[in-house]
Scaffold this active site. Structure first.
Site, PDB file in Angstrom:
ATOM      1  N   PHE A   1       0.645  -1.118  -0.065  1.00 13.98           N
ATOM      2  CA  PHE A   1       0.074  -0.020   0.174  1.00 13.98           C
ATOM      3  C   PHE A   1       0.881   1.176  -0.115  1.00 13.98           C
ATOM      4  O   PHE A   1       0.383   2.266  -0.344  1.00 13.98           O
ATOM      5  CB  PHE A   1      -0.626   0.158   1.265  1.00 13.98           C
ATOM      6  CG  PHE A   1      -2.062  -0.940   1.477  1.00 13.98           C
ATOM      7  CD1 PHE A   1      -2.767  -0.896   0.258  1.00 13.98           C
ATOM      8  CD2 PHE A   1      -1.987  -1.643   2.273  1.00 13.98           C
ATOM      9  CE1 PHE A   1      -4.112  -1.791   0.569  1.00 13.98           C
ATOM     10  CE2 PHE A   1      -3.143  -2.536   2.224  1.00 13.98           C
ATOM     11  CZ  PHE A   1      -4.146  -2.608   1.292  1.00 13.98           C
TER      12      PHE A   1
ATOM     13  N   THR B   1      -2.254  -6.608  -6.826  1.00 15.74           N
ATOM     14  CA  THR B   1      -2.137  -5.174  -6.047  1.00 15.74           C
ATOM     15  C   THR B   1      -2.628  -5.622  -4.495  1.00 15.74           C
ATOM     16  O   THR B   1      -3.185  -7.000  -4.437  1.00 15.74           O
ATOM     17  CB  THR B   1      -2.929  -4.217  -6.637  1.00 15.74           C
ATOM     18  OG1 THR B   1      -4.186  -4.728  -6.484  1.00 15.74           O
ATOM     19  CG2 THR B   1      -2.551  -3.833  -8.026  1.00 15.74           C
ATOM     20  N   ASP B   2      -2.235  -5.115  -3.748  1.00 14.61           N
ATOM     21  CA  ASP B   2      -3.025  -5.049  -2.344  1.00 14.61           C
ATOM     22  C   ASP B   2      -4.641  -4.538  -2.757  1.00 14.61           C
ATOM     23  O   ASP B   2      -4.726  -3.627  -3.818  1.00 14.61           O
ATOM     24  CB  ASP B   2      -2.554  -4.554  -1.430  1.00 14.61           C
ATOM     25  CG  ASP B   2      -2.802  -5.200   0.091  1.00 14.61           C
ATOM     26  OD1 ASP B   2      -3.923  -5.925  -0.010  1.00 14.61           O
ATOM     27  OD2 ASP B   2      -2.225  -5.132   1.189  1.00 14.61           O
ATOM     28  N   TYR B   3      -5.341  -4.861  -1.684  1.00 10.20           N
ATOM     29  CA  TYR B   3      -6.795  -4.609  -1.917  1.00 10.20           C
ATOM     30  C   TYR B   3      -7.051  -3.039  -2.299  1.00 10.20           C
ATOM     31  O   TYR B   3      -6.734  -2.145  -1.350  1.00 10.20           O
ATOM     32  CB  TYR B   3      -7.328  -4.824  -0.412  1.00 10.20           C
ATOM     33  CG  TYR B   3      -8.689  -4.930  -0.369  1.00 10.20           C
ATOM     34  CD1 TYR B   3      -9.333  -6.245  -0.070  1.00 10.20           C
ATOM     35  CD2 TYR B   3      -9.721  -3.975  -0.417  1.00 10.20           C
ATOM     36  CE1 TYR B   3     -10.625  -6.574   0.252  1.00 10.20           C
ATOM     37  CE2 TYR B   3     -10.979  -4.110  -0.177  1.00 10.20           C
ATOM     38  CZ  TYR B   3     -11.386  -5.529   0.417  1.00 10.20           C
ATOM     39  OH  TYR B   3     -12.772  -5.794   0.361  1.00 10.20           O
TER      40      TYR B   3
ATOM     41  N   GLY C   1      -5.306  -1.279  -4.175  1.00  9.67           N
ATOM     42  CA  GLY C   1      -4.138  -0.658  -4.315  1.00  9.67           C
ATOM     43  C   GLY C   1      -3.872   0.431  -5.296  1.00  9.67           C
ATOM     44  O   GLY C   1      -3.459   1.287  -5.517  1.00  9.67           O
TER      45      GLY C   1
END
Ligand code: NOJ
Length: 747
Positions: A256, A287-289, A291
């Site tokens: 993030f 990606t992260d959540y 992101g």
């Protein structure tokens, strides 16, 4: 344990081969023919769909997404789903997808299987405290088998973020502060999750996260800014990530945070540059959540479409939850902001992972209800969780050998976590059962102590409430006992994501209750269930014994009881420094010396030194520290030579004697200091460790080998080299080890 793990690993390996052979029987073309042929038939929309991941309605792992994942699956818009679990549910979603997918491309199911799926092992930080690579690999293997049996193809683990800041709640998910230890752990975890053959039904894809340097968030506040030199990034934070590439990890997740002004999810330098080009990573990057979307509030992208272009161009392959690729990528392509080659590359990587798992052979191969039932929480797995929990405990203090307890003693167990079955499995515990399945400490003790008149259990206080109404009852039970055991700590959700704290004391009125117990003039043992280093200065001064039990998982209560009563001798060592007070943070053993190092009370110059006026510089408990019910003595440190040549090897040997009354495990640690460099070097760095069981009265000679490769660092020209000159070697049972010797590197 060793014998047991080997048997278990063998069983897993055999059934893996069986399944692999079964899958290979179907007559599907080899990957290098199958995927290009499939992609030749795919439309742009179908390719973009492979880059899209939505969350289902199971576990909640981020803010509400507002996406209707069912509709999107029906429209053929989704390549992967997270947060759906179980053979039945994932099977239904897969069917929905297969019925609607023109080219029959299966969905990939991802889930956060961090320290177990249903059989929960100690939190990652605790498991790391075992310093036992076989135990850690086994934990990941069991988690892989259980989750695979439950329809999961892909875990978002291992989390390999180095962190030197216990305020950051996510230290509980990682391997602590050290690059060397963290790299070994990262490698073992990937091997555990993925095994040697992804086609095997016992393995799942691993995902190394969070790329990169997320653990260095300013002031320990989650999601906060990161800034550091490229040297520190490459030397301290990146090696565990690289170790997972070496282990063959299938996927990566971006972090993030921004680094030096660039969010990781949009960083060409990190993703395409270091990961894909420099390290040759062939898997895919998620990606992260949300992101990608977050690059807008970061102030790096002007809108979501722009953010999507930046992410794909940086080398990101899959958009977790954000929906940006789905909404905007086709138009970005039409406008020439991204290329077909970029979309093709990302799509190919995702499809290859699906192929490697055998999903094109059979999209339902992870959906066998019988296997799910037979696998989840089977006895061997619960036994393995118990073994690993026993290895994770760190004995921080044990005055007058108050531990182990004796069954003849009357023991008052008190504290808010004494009968807890909820928090004991820790945060990020996947589908771990918190209601009645996990073993509480009360249950564990009751199993061991037949004479129930010898034990009592009272809460006394709550973790966060200011409620003193139960204290008197608990004190009355304590008055009646020979020894008091207080079980305290943090709620599980006080660590993990979005759980940073500015005060890392024992929360609430727990300390006040301990002070009341102390007044009874009986030995008090503090057992801690928590997910980060806490500030325990008062506790260290006032308690007779302290056992750091982390969140030990499903079998935690049994393991703690076995340890308290001496059926297990704790041998864990701290993977993170415990500060005296939060003002010392960030604090870590491999710091620099400064130009004005403070030599402590004996320093003739007390003022103009790098020190605090209100606190010692030293931590309360150093990295690598941990006691045992027995004692170990180190002697006879020898180097095979006083000089090491360019192609040479140096043998370091030391004798370790068990001088106490119990058999015990010791982690022998080797540290090295590069005395002068073209850039300054840390005061010492871990370069090796060995964990051994030494019988009481026995002595073992431990041998390490050092080569110039072990001494490399990024020099003034950012070349990764070892520089000739003087080195010091320290060997012992923690990072403060005093036994030392010297050698010269001659190149
Ligand atoms: C956000 C977390 O940062 C990450 O670690 C996790 O894997 C994802 N959410 C998915 O749940």
């Amino acid at each position: 344990m060793k014998k047991y793990s080997r048997t278990l690993l063998f069983v897993l390996a055999c059934s893996a081969t069986m399944h692999a052979q079964k899958a290979k029987k179907t007559n599907i073309k080899p990957r290098n023919e199958f995927i290009p042929e499939l992609m030749a038939k795919m439309t742009v929309d179908e390719k973009i769909a492979q880059l899209v991941q939505f969350t289902a309605d199971g576990t909640v792992t981020g803010p509400k997404s507002g996406n209707n994942f069912i509709d999107e699956i029906k429209k053929g818009n989704v390549g992967s789903i997270l947060n759906a679990t179980g053979v039945k549910y994932t099977g239904e979603l897969q069917k929905l997808n297969m019925d609607n997918s023109r080219l029959k491309i299966p969905l990939l199911f991802g889930y956060d299987v961090i320290h177990g799926y249903r059989t929960i092992f100690p939190i990652t930080l605790g498991e790391t405290a075992s310093w036992d690579l076989a135990a850690v690999e086994l934990g990941a293997k069991v988690a892989a088998d259980e989750s695979a049996a439950s329809g999961i193809h892909w875990t978002f683990a291992p989390m390999v973020d180095i962190s030197r800041d216990p305020r950051w709640g996510r230290v509980s998910e990682g391997a602590g502060e050290d690059t060397f230890l963290g790299s070994k752990m990262a490698f073992a975890r990937v091997k555990g999750f993925q095994g040697n053959d992804l086609m095997s039904l016992n393995s799942i894809l691993a995902c190394t996260k969070h790329f990169a340097a997320y653990g260095a968030a300013e002031a320990g506040r989650d999601y906060n800014t990161v800034d550091m030199s490229e040297r520190v990034l490459r030397e301290v934070y990146l090696p565990p990530f690289k170790a997972t590439v070496d282990a063959g990890v299938a996927t990566f997740m971006t972090s993030f945070n921004e680094i030096a002004g660039v969010p990781s999810t949009g960083s060409k330098f990190l993703v395409n540059g270091i990961l894909k080009k420099e390290w040759g990573f062939n898997g895919f990057v998620v990606t992260d959540y949300t992101g990608i979307n977050e690059m807008v509030p970061h102030g790096y992208a002007k809108d979501e479409a722009h953010a999507g272009e930046l992410a794909l161009t940086a080398g990101v392959d899959m958009d977790m939850v954000g929906g940006v690729f789905l909404k905007h990528l086709k138009l970005s392509l039409a406008e020439g902001k991204v290329t077909m080659a970029q979309i093709d590359d990302a799509c190919r990587r995702v499809l290859e992972a699906k192929y490697d798992l055998g999903l094109f052979h059979d999209p339902y191969r992870y959906n066998d209800a019988k296997r799910e039932k037979a696998t989840i929480t089977k006895k061997e797995y619960l036994d393995a969780a118990l073994n690993v929990a026993n290895k994770s405990f760190v004995l921080l203090k044990n005055s007058n050998n108050v531990l182990p307890l004796k069954k003849e003693q009357k023991v008052a167990f008190v504290g808010p976590l004494v009968s807890d079955e909820f928090n004991i499995i820790g945060s990020w515990a996947a589908t771990g059962d918190r209601n009645g399945f996990a073993v509480s400490i009360q249950e564990g003790v009751n199993k061991l102590v037949a004479d129930k008149s010898k034990v009592s259990f009272e809460r006394g206080v709550e973790i966060l409430k200011d409620d003193r109404s139960m204290i008197q009852k608990a004190i009355a039970s304590a008055k009646n006992a020979d020894v008091i055991v207080a079980v305290m700590g943090e709620f599980e959700n006080m660590t993990g994501e979005a759980a940073s704290r500015t005060n890392i004391d024992l929360p609430g009125i727990q300390k006040e209750f301990l002070a009341e117990l102390k007044k009874l003039n009986k030995p008090v043992v503090l057992v801690l269930l928590n997910g980060r280093p806490l500030t325990l200065t008062w506790e260290n001064e006032n308690m007779d014994a302290i056992l750091e039990a982390w969140y030990p998982g499903t079998m935690g209560g049994d393991a703690i009881a076995q340890t308290l009563y001496g059926m297990n001798n704790p041998g864990g060592k701290l993977p993170m420094t415990f500060p005296r007070n939060v003002g010392q943070v960030p604090i870590y053993y491999n710091h620099k010396n400064t130009g004005r190092p403070y030599l402590g009370a004996k320093d003739p110059e007390q003022k103009y030194k790098s020190r605090y006026t209100d606190s010692d510089n030293s931590p309360l408990y150093p990295f690598g520290y941990g006691l045992s019910y027995t004692t170990f003595e180190y002697s006879n440190l020898k180097l095979s030579s006083s000089a090491l040549n360019a192609n040479g090897k140096l043998k370091v040997t030391v004798d370790v004697a068990n001088t106490g009354n119990y058999d015990g495990e010791e982690v022998v640690q080797l540290y090295v200091k590069d005395v002068v460099g073209s850039v300054t070097r840390p005061v010492r760095e871990l370069k090796g460790f060995k964990k051994l069981l030494i019988k009481k009265g026995a002595k073992q000679t431990v041998e390490f080998e050092l080569s110039p490769d072990d001494l490399r660092f990024y020099n003034i020209d950012m070349k990764f080299v070892a520089e000739p000159g003087d080195f010091e070697v320290f060997v012992g049972g923690n990072s403060d080890a005093a036994l030392n010797s010297k050698f010269v590197l001659v190149i």
